[in-house]
Design a protein around this motif. Sequence first.
Motif, short mmCIF file in Angstrom:
data_model
loop_
_atom_site.label_atom_id
_atom_site.label_comp_id
_atom_site.label_asym_id
_atom_site.label_seq_id
_atom_site.Cartn_x
_atom_site.Cartn_y
_atom_site.Cartn_z
N UNK A 1 33.47 47.29 47.79
CA UNK A 1 32.75 47.11 46.54
C UNK A 1 33.52 47.74 45.39
N UNK A 2 32.88 47.78 44.24
CA UNK A 2 33.51 48.33 43.04
C UNK A 2 33.44 49.85 43.08
N UNK A 3 34.59 50.49 42.91
CA UNK A 3 34.64 51.95 42.81
C UNK A 3 35.39 52.31 41.53
N UNK A 4 35.15 53.51 41.04
CA UNK A 4 35.79 53.96 39.80
C UNK A 4 36.48 55.29 40.06
N UNK A 5 37.73 55.24 40.54
CA UNK A 5 38.49 56.49 40.70
C UNK A 5 38.75 57.12 39.33
N UNK A 6 38.96 58.43 39.32
CA UNK A 6 39.11 59.17 38.08
C UNK A 6 40.47 59.86 38.04
N UNK A 7 41.23 59.61 36.98
CA UNK A 7 42.49 60.31 36.73
C UNK A 7 42.18 61.56 35.94
N UNK A 8 42.33 62.72 36.57
CA UNK A 8 42.02 63.99 35.92
C UNK A 8 43.06 64.31 34.84
N UNK A 9 42.56 64.83 33.72
CA UNK A 9 43.43 65.28 32.61
C UNK A 9 44.42 64.19 32.22
#
Length: 484
Positions: free
Chosen positions: A357-365
Amino acid sequence: MAQVLEFKLPDLGEGLTEAEIVRWLVEVGEVVAVDQPVVEVETAKAMVEVPCPYGGVVTARFGEEGAELPVGAPLLTVAVGESAAARPAPDADGGGEAAEPARGGSAGPGGPRTGEPGTGEPRSEGSGNVLVGYGTSEAPARRRRVRPDRAATLAAGARMNGRDRGADPAPEGPVPVISPLVRRLARQHDLDLRELTGSGPDGLILRADVEYALRAAAAQGGRTAVPADGALAAGAVRAPAAGVSGASSASSARSGGIRTPLKGVRGAVADKLSRSRREIPDATCWVDADATELMRARTAMNAGGGPRISLVALLARICTAALARFPELNSTVDTEAREIVQLDQVHLGFAAQTDRGLVVPVVRDAHARDAEALTAEFARLTESARAGRLTPGEVTGGTFTLNNYGVFGVDGSTPILNHPEAAMLGVGRIVPKPWVYEGELAVRQVVQLSLTFDHRVCDGGTAGGFLRYVADCVEQPAVLLRTL
């Protein structure tokens, strides 16, 4: 003397309350070491390998692959102590209460503890390294008694269940049930599980066995009705089997088709988007931009022979530069305090479509990374997302989202904000289109950009200024260089 310790599904953080067993990493009878991963579970956030704080012999597993367990439910039991290696394994894998935990055992964040003063039981220490909130349990709760007026009818259905499956009813002793859903279903309908014969491996009682017994009881004049599709929801209305009403007919008409449970990633997406739509008054503005010069700049950057720079990394650099000029959009709303909280760091989320499904990984800083570092981090997180290896920390804490829906071959969208973020930049496909360039009609690489924003944090002037700056950077990358 060996002790049997119960290991529960730990608190996986981020408000998660349940997890689905994806794959067992150990078998009953296998020797495990302290902190060895024993099961792989899928939460609404990510796949997680859960390590066990005890070292010893696995005596029981609680849950089939695909079963959904709440936080705090038993995962497995481990026999620890000098004689653990010689302890025989139970007859059934995951036989529910076949291996009972040591009485009086308890554990907390400081480490598992077993034994009480005066019991003569030795003390066994675990590692304490199991995420958050694990521990052994007290003695299992007592079975709910069956009301006398229902015992005969339900017992008849249970006996019919046993005869149809060619087995005798289960004797007194531990009930071979591992699913909390099955126990709850039986409890809601006052069904004694000891009267059933399971159709699963080694007599394991499955949900289908409980539903079969309830339907058999209803057919013999009982008061419990089971829908045609076998689905029993908590708080379901109990009605006589005879006399189908109009409502029942309508329910039966809706029972066809394919039913997909809203759980795991799909359930998390549904919950978050529903909340976003309820709470956030969003608005969207958009603009077409000539991306020809940006594409040329990327080609020139990649011609030098160094690490290749991705287009999404360049767009991310443009986003962070725009957020530095318009910080109102890197914020969230504290509804309880009625305050807008402007955030210092830019943790950039990006939408990634995976088999789960749709996921939203996060790039820190993201604001502190150059294009090369952003390219590497986008690639790492995308690979982890597709492999299902993202940790809960890698899909939470975003402050702004970059949504490249152009990969789906579409030009525009009006997305729902990723609650509790205040804004999302959407990027459509880049395609050749007629464009007036330097006073003449030419074919240029055109892209549609859109900004969806929380109207509580800013007005249209701020949103329009942000989007116009992004478009200017796309059309003339030198604008970005002048502002860095």
